[in-house]
Structure formats: C-alpha cells, structure tokens
Scaffold this motif. Structure first.
Motif, short mmCIF file in Angstrom:
data_model
loop_
_atom_site.label_atom_id
_atom_site.label_comp_id
_atom_site.label_asym_id
_atom_site.label_seq_id
_atom_site.Cartn_x
_atom_site.Cartn_y
_atom_site.Cartn_z
N HIS A 1 0.85 -1.19 0.00
CA HIS A 1 0.00 0.00 0.00
C HIS A 1 0.89 1.24 0.00
O HIS A 1 2.11 1.16 0.11
N TRP A 2 0.25 2.41 -0.08
CA TRP A 2 1.02 3.64 -0.22
C TRP A 2 1.99 3.85 0.96
O TRP A 2 3.11 4.35 0.76
N GLU A 3 1.59 3.48 2.16
CA GLU A 3 2.48 3.70 3.31
C GLU A 3 3.75 2.86 3.22
O GLU A 3 4.76 3.16 3.87
N VAL B 1 5.57 2.63 0.55
CA VAL B 1 6.52 3.26 -0.36
C VAL B 1 7.40 4.25 0.39
O VAL B 1 8.60 4.36 0.14
N MET C 1 5.37 12.83 -3.29
CA MET C 1 3.99 12.37 -3.18
C MET C 1 3.02 13.37 -3.79
O MET C 1 1.99 12.98 -4.38
N ASN D 1 0.46 12.39 -6.70
CA ASN D 1 -0.98 12.66 -6.58
C ASN D 1 -1.53 13.38 -7.81
O ASN D 1 -2.71 13.25 -8.13
N THR E 1 5.45 2.45 -7.08
CA THR E 1 4.54 3.58 -7.27
C THR E 1 3.66 3.38 -8.50
O THR E 1 2.45 3.64 -8.47
N LEU F 1 1.00 0.88 -7.63
CA LEU F 1 -0.03 1.41 -6.74
C LEU F 1 -0.94 2.42 -7.43
O LEU F 1 -2.12 2.54 -7.07
N THR G 1 -4.85 1.69 -7.10
CA THR G 1 -5.75 2.70 -6.53
C THR G 1 -6.89 3.06 -7.47
O THR G 1 -7.99 3.39 -7.03
#
Length: 451
Positions: free
Chosen positions: A199-201, A203, A210, A214, A255, A258, A262
């Motif tokens: 998950h993102w955490e 990375v 970030m 985004n 990344t 993900l 997402t």
C-alpha cells in the motif's frame, strides 16, 4: 454426430469457403459454370448455435465478408488442402497466378493466404467490393482491434496486402475449446502485468514526491472529465506522460503498481528484451503491438530502464546512428499519440533524450530516502512475524546505513531465512548487520559495520 460441437461449426464454415473459392476461380478463369456467382452460395446458418465462434459472429454482428475472412484464416489450421487450388499454374507464363497472392513458409508446406488472396476471392469478379476489403483489413475493424486477425508487415516497397493474413492462435484455441487466453497473457506478448500486495504507506515517499504522484492520480481519476466535460480536448492531447528517475529500489516500480491498484487499472511493464531488436523497423513493430492493444483497455504502461529505448540521440554519423535516431523519434510519436498513462523509469535523468523529457507532464525524482524515511521503511519491513531483537537500535541503523527501500526488503529476506533456519522469528543484530553488508557488497561498496 453433435453438430453443436465447436469443430463442426468451424468445418461447416470451411465447406462454405471451399465452395466460394472454387466458384471465384471458375468465374475468373471463365471455366464451365463461370456464369454463377459466389455471392449466391448460401452462408451457413449458425444463428441458433451457441459455440464460441457462432456467438462471436452473432454478438459482433459480422457480415458475410468478415466471416469469409475468418474462414480463410481458419483454413491453414483445420483444412489446409482447401487452399491447394491456389497452387495452380498460369499456362501463359508457366508460373503461379500473381493475383492469388499467398506465400509458402519453410515450416508449412501448404498455401498461406495473404491480404491479396482475400482481395482475389472477394473482388476478382466483383471489383465494386474492393473498398469493403479495406474496411475489414483496418486496425479499427473489431477483428483486428481485438487481435482476432493479423496482417503481417511487409517491407516499405512491398504492397501491404502481400502480408500474411492469419488467425491469432489464442483465438483459434478459444474457438475450439471455449477457453479464452488474452493476448496479454501470451508468451509472445512483450509486456507483463505487474501487481503488488503493498500500500502507499509501504513506499515512504517524501511530501514533494507524493505531491507529484498525486497529480498523476488525479489525472487517472478525472482525466476523462477534464477532456470531455471541461472540453480541454480542444487545447491538450489526451493521455499523460511521466518520467520517474532515481537510484534502484527507491519505489519507482511500486509507485506505478499502486497508481494502477488505486484506480482499478492494470499496469503492464514493457519487457525490453522482447521489444528491442537489431533489425531495422522491428523494435517499432514490437512496440506497436503493445500500444495497439493497450489503447482501448485503459492500461498504465510502465517502461523500466527506459533509457535502453529512449536514450539520448546521437550525431547521425552513420546509417546505424540515423536508424537509432529515427527509431527514437518514432517511439516518441507513439507515446505522444497514446491516450492513456505512460510512465518511463530511469536511474539517471541525464540518460534520457531531452525531446522526451520536455514533453512529459511530470518528471519525478525518486531520491534516496532520508534517515527518517529509512527508519519508517525498516519499521515497516520488520513489523510482521519476523521481528528484530530488542538489542537493535533501529533508528541508529537508519542513521548509519543509506539504503533504499528495495535493498531493505532484500535484508529482510536474508534475515528471515537466517532466523527460520535456527527455528526462530527474532533477528539478531549480527544477522541484520550481515544482511546490510551483503547489500552494500552488491554495489562493490565497502562499509564499516558498527557493532
């Protein structure tokens, strides 16, 4: 005999094809019965059939000429002898009929149809149908867009219709068994789907990186709205192009994975070993396969080690240099015309051709993690069953050893193996330090391990 079996439906199509070919040749050569018309030969009625081929014909609403094209491509697989009639010789020139098209391959003793073969069958006595053939042999036709049929490329000085017209083996398998294998799952497809359970955490990216990531995420979620509802299509090209650069293991691939996870999009990593060819024009063709299939599927395309394809152009001092520069320009155009998201990854930005980087919407530097970020990565890595001994000062480890996230995961793997080898779940300080030393030695770096 169960006529609902897939094989019998296909053989019925081939019986019809055989009659059509015989009549087309008969009419063209003014043989007995020439006054008859192949268009009057009844096409098999498969409207009540539920085999894979029959259902495709019905669902795609395929017309007579499209079914004839598929049947022609089926023949080498099931009844190659149907096409032997095209081996007939022209009595005037004592050679084959040029207008029949076709080729012979060293691995297939029969006649392999080309686009010209289809042209002859359909339009030899009906020239008004010639334009219909070009509607079929078109990348926008569903048969080609979905990869059912293929027309092989030819040299630039050879007519395109001299390319071999064929049925993709995945679709033949589907017609025979009802088991569908997507082109992307084929062993010959030069891209592989990548996924991650993380998950993102996991990375651990700094805020500036970030924020840029985004931006891509926002485009993936709202790009269609911006282009269509906000009418930005008048001012900007569809698609989004990003360059990720930085040392190995800093999260570029993760990344990309993900971003797909997402937004419920599939991410495909381009296999450069299957793309790049020493033969002129082959690299472009290989890459076109990926773009043509990905165009309508909303894939995210990820080019790892992209400088192998998109590196700096050189001064055109030789024919090889000119070819390399032409190839780079072609690939740039492919990326610019692609309506989806393309991410290129490289260890060094300076390796990339500036013509690419100028046209990217985002260029993101994945730098080595700071001590704080390394601490978070170490904590994430050893937060499961495999944990660290209480004697280990993890913050000191993060301070002392500059490692990227990928290298930290490699240390975790080594330590987990060492711990389970002695029937334990706790990792000793000695094991952790040895794992760190192994990672540095991979890059021929000698470090002083602090005990």
């Amino acid at each position: 005999m169960d006529t609902n079996l897939p094989i019998y439906v296909l053989l019925e199509e081939l019986e019809w094809l055989e009659q059509v070919i015989q009549q087309a040749i008969c009419s063209y050569l003014m043989q007995e019965g020439y006054e008859n018309d192949w268009l009057d030969i009844p096409i098999p009625d498969i409207s009540e059939n539920d085999t894979p081929y029959a259902k495709m014909v019905q669902e795609w609403n395929l017309n007579t000429l499209e079914r004839l094209t598929i049947a022609l491509c089926l023949a080498p697989h099931l009844k190659p002898e149907i096409l032997d009639t095209f081996f007939g010789k022209n009595g005037i020139y004592d050679r084959g009929f040029t207008e029949f098209g076709g080729v012979i391959n060293q691995n297939h003793s029969g006649f392999l149809p080309t686009g010209q073969t289809l042209v002859f069958i359909i339009s030899a006595t009906h020239p008004e149908l010639r334009h219909e053939i070009h509607k079929i042999i078109n990348k926008e036709n569903k048969l080609f867009k979905e990869g059912v049929l293929q027309l092989s490329d030819t040299e630039h000085f050879i007519p395109q219709l001299n390319g071999i017209l064929s049925l993709h083996h995945n679709w033949f398998h589907f017609f025979m068994t009802s088991e569908k294998i997507s082109l992307a799952e084929s062993s010959t497809f030069p891209a592989k789907k990548i996924e991650s359970p993380l998950h993102w955490e996991d990375v651990v990216l700094d805020n500036a990186v970030m924020e840029q990531v985004n931006e891509i995420l926002t485009w993936l979620k709202h790009g269609n709205t911006l282009l269509n509802d906000w009418e930005l299509y008048r001012k900007i090209k569809p698609g989004y192009r990003a360059l990720f650069y930085g040392p190995p293991g800093t999260g570029k691939s993760l990344t990309a994975s993900l971003l797909g996870k997402t937004t419920n999009r599939e991410v495909y990593r381009i296999d450069l070993s299957m793309i790049v060819s020493k033969y002129i024009g082959e690299t472009e063709k290989n890459l076109s396969k990926v773009f043509d299939i990905a165009r309508d599927k909303e894939w995210i395309l990820f080019f790892d080690e992209a400088d192998a394809l998109f590196g700096k152009r050189t001064a055109a001092n030789s024919s090889n240099d000119r070819h390399a520069n032409q190839q780079t320009a072609h690939l740039l155009q492919q990326i610019e015309d692609f309506p989806g998201v393309v991410i290129l990854a490289s260890n060094l930005r300076s390796n990339m051709d500036e013509a690419f980087t100028r046209r990217f919407q985002t260029t993101i530097h994945f730098n080595m993690p700071s001590a704080e970020e390394r601490y978070q990565l170490w904590e994430n890595a050893f937060s499961g069953v495999c944990s660290l001994s209480e004697e280990i000062d993890l913050y000191q480890i993060a301070e002392d050893y500059e490692l990227a996230g990928g290298a930290i995961i490699n240390v975790l793997r080594y330590c987990a193996l060492a711990a389970i080898g002695r029937n334990d779940t706790k990792v000793s300080k000695q094991e952790l330090l040895k794992g760190i030393k192994r990672e540095f030695s991979k890059e021929n770096k000698t470090i002083h391990i602090k005990q």
